[in-house]
Design an enzyme around this catalytic site. Sequence first.
Site, PDB file in Angstrom:
ATOM      1  N   GLU A 152       7.766  30.602  24.053  1.00 42.06           N
ATOM      2  CA  GLU A 152       6.395  30.169  24.349  1.00 42.06           C
ATOM      3  C   GLU A 152       5.462  30.387  23.149  1.00 42.06           C
ATOM      4  O   GLU A 152       4.569  29.585  22.870  1.00 42.06           O
ATOM      5  CB  GLU A 152       5.873  30.947  25.568  1.00 42.06           C
ATOM      6  CG  GLU A 152       4.491  30.529  26.038  1.00 42.06           C
ATOM      7  CD  GLU A 152       4.407  29.088  26.528  1.00 42.06           C
ATOM      8  OE1 GLU A 152       5.154  28.738  27.457  1.00 42.06           O
ATOM      9  OE2 GLU A 152       3.606  28.324  25.978  1.00 42.06           O
ATOM     10  N   LYS A 227       5.247  22.539  14.870  1.00 39.04           N
ATOM     11  CA  LYS A 227       4.760  22.609  16.267  1.00 39.04           C
ATOM     12  C   LYS A 227       4.756  21.228  16.924  1.00 39.04           C
ATOM     13  O   LYS A 227       5.041  21.103  18.127  1.00 39.04           O
ATOM     14  CB  LYS A 227       3.371  23.241  16.290  1.00 39.04           C
ATOM     15  CG  LYS A 227       3.433  24.738  15.945  1.00 39.04           C
ATOM     16  CD  LYS A 227       2.086  25.302  15.570  1.00 39.04           C
ATOM     17  CE  LYS A 227       2.177  26.807  15.331  1.00 39.04           C
ATOM     18  NZ  LYS A 227       0.975  27.365  14.706  1.00 39.04           N
TER      19      LYS A 227
HETATM   20  N1  HSE Z   1       0.105  30.926  11.012  1.00 39.36           N
HETATM   21  C1  HSE Z   1       0.051  30.361  12.318  1.00 39.36           C
HETATM   22  C2  HSE Z   1       0.464  31.392  13.333  1.00 39.36           C
HETATM   23  C3  HSE Z   1       0.677  30.804  14.698  1.00 39.36           C
HETATM   24  O1  HSE Z   1       1.825  30.013  14.734  1.00 39.36           O
HETATM   25  C4  HSE Z   1      -1.364  29.878  12.608  1.00 39.36           C
HETATM   26  O2  HSE Z   1      -2.274  30.203  11.826  1.00 39.36           O
HETATM   27  O3  HSE Z   1      -1.552  29.145  13.580  1.00 39.36           O
END
Ligand code: HSE
Length: 353
Positions: A152, A227
Amino acid sequence: MTVYNIALIGFGGVNRALAELIASKNDLWARDLGFRLNIVAVSDLYLGSVISPNGLDAKTLVESKFAKGGFGQLSGGSAEADNETVIKTAPADIIVEATFTNPKDGEPAVSHCRWALESGKHVVTTNKGPVAIGAQVLKALAEKNGLHFEYEGSVMSGTPVIRMAEKTLAGAELKGFEGILNGTSNFVLGRMETGMDFSAAVKEAQELGYAEADPTADVEGYDVRLKVVILANELLGANLTPDDVSRKGISGLTAADIDAATKSSSRWKLIGSAVRNADGSVTGSVEPKCLPLEHPLAAVSGATNAVSLNTELLGSVTVTGPGAGRIETAYALLSDIVAIHNASGAAQKKEAA
Ligand SMILES: N[C@@H](CCO)C(=O)O
Ligand SMILES: NC(=O)c1ccc[n+]([C@@H]2O[C@H](COP(=O)([O-])OP(=O)(O)OC[C@H]3O[C@@H](n4cnc5c(N)ncnc54)[C@H](O)[C@@H]3O)[C@@H](O)[C@H]2O)c1
């Protein structure tokens, strides 16, 4: 009382925050969630590794100021990080993988997850590499061995997106999504709006624990690209690799661009999106967009993330919440362990019926 023995792979911001939570909240979890967590091993590139079958005291672990190779001084410890031995031999039920995200091939985290699942251990991870690059294989391995591979926290830290979309929005027919999926770049853009210079803003995001080990991944869109792949593959049934998703980061935006947006009542945001096309294929992209202030994503500030899920039956559903942060991401690991615990309870009830 159920006790889950866990092994932490990586002992940086996120796993240290999980240890902090264990030190302060195990009693609460025992009462409210029905389990306690016991750290039986830790392995970290810098600190070394330690296996302690009876458990390590979480408070001592967090409060000790270990030097490089410092785990070598502990009983059952070594100054070297022997991840493979820890993962395969520690008496853990769950491997908690929180090492650096490698956006190219996901390694060595893909191997960490595979070793765990091959040796009968569940995996919970916040590492985007193995999820974006190895999820299909790792999920199949988990299923074959009756185990869980939960992640998650790989998107929007502890803010529920993956399970929420899969479970609560089941049947709503997702057609696509667009969102702010990187806390660091959103934080940097906000700081630039106040007149701060780009490098100083990145430095501040690093100090707050938001940024990747190499913050280029944040500001150049590589992190968002992973993502987008995770959400597209998981929620839209796509089979994308990172190279399939077009990518442009925010480093090309100047103070003048930010200023011009402010003057025209708009804001720059780094947007990750994917859409299902008429022929069933899925197209993903990452790019900075200048959004009018009335756009639902324009008001999302700081390290907060948001994603608008475009569904057939419900229209657009937007989830907003922390997208980065040590405790916030450690919470994602807890939520994964809760999911494992609840599934094992459900399985036991089914067997008894
Ligand atoms: N480095 C990532 C951490 C979360 O995946 C961010 O700043 O969103
Ligand atoms: N910090 C956040 O807000 C956040 C949010 C979501 C996801 N994540 C992801 O979670 C993971 C951990 O994040 P973090 O903030 O704790 O990072 P971090 O850089 O603070 O810590 C990572 C730790 O892993 C260790 N490590 C790296 N490679 C290793 C290896 N091969 N073997 C053993 N140890 C190794 C490092 O020594 C370091 O202590 C990363 O993959 C990151 O992308 C972080």
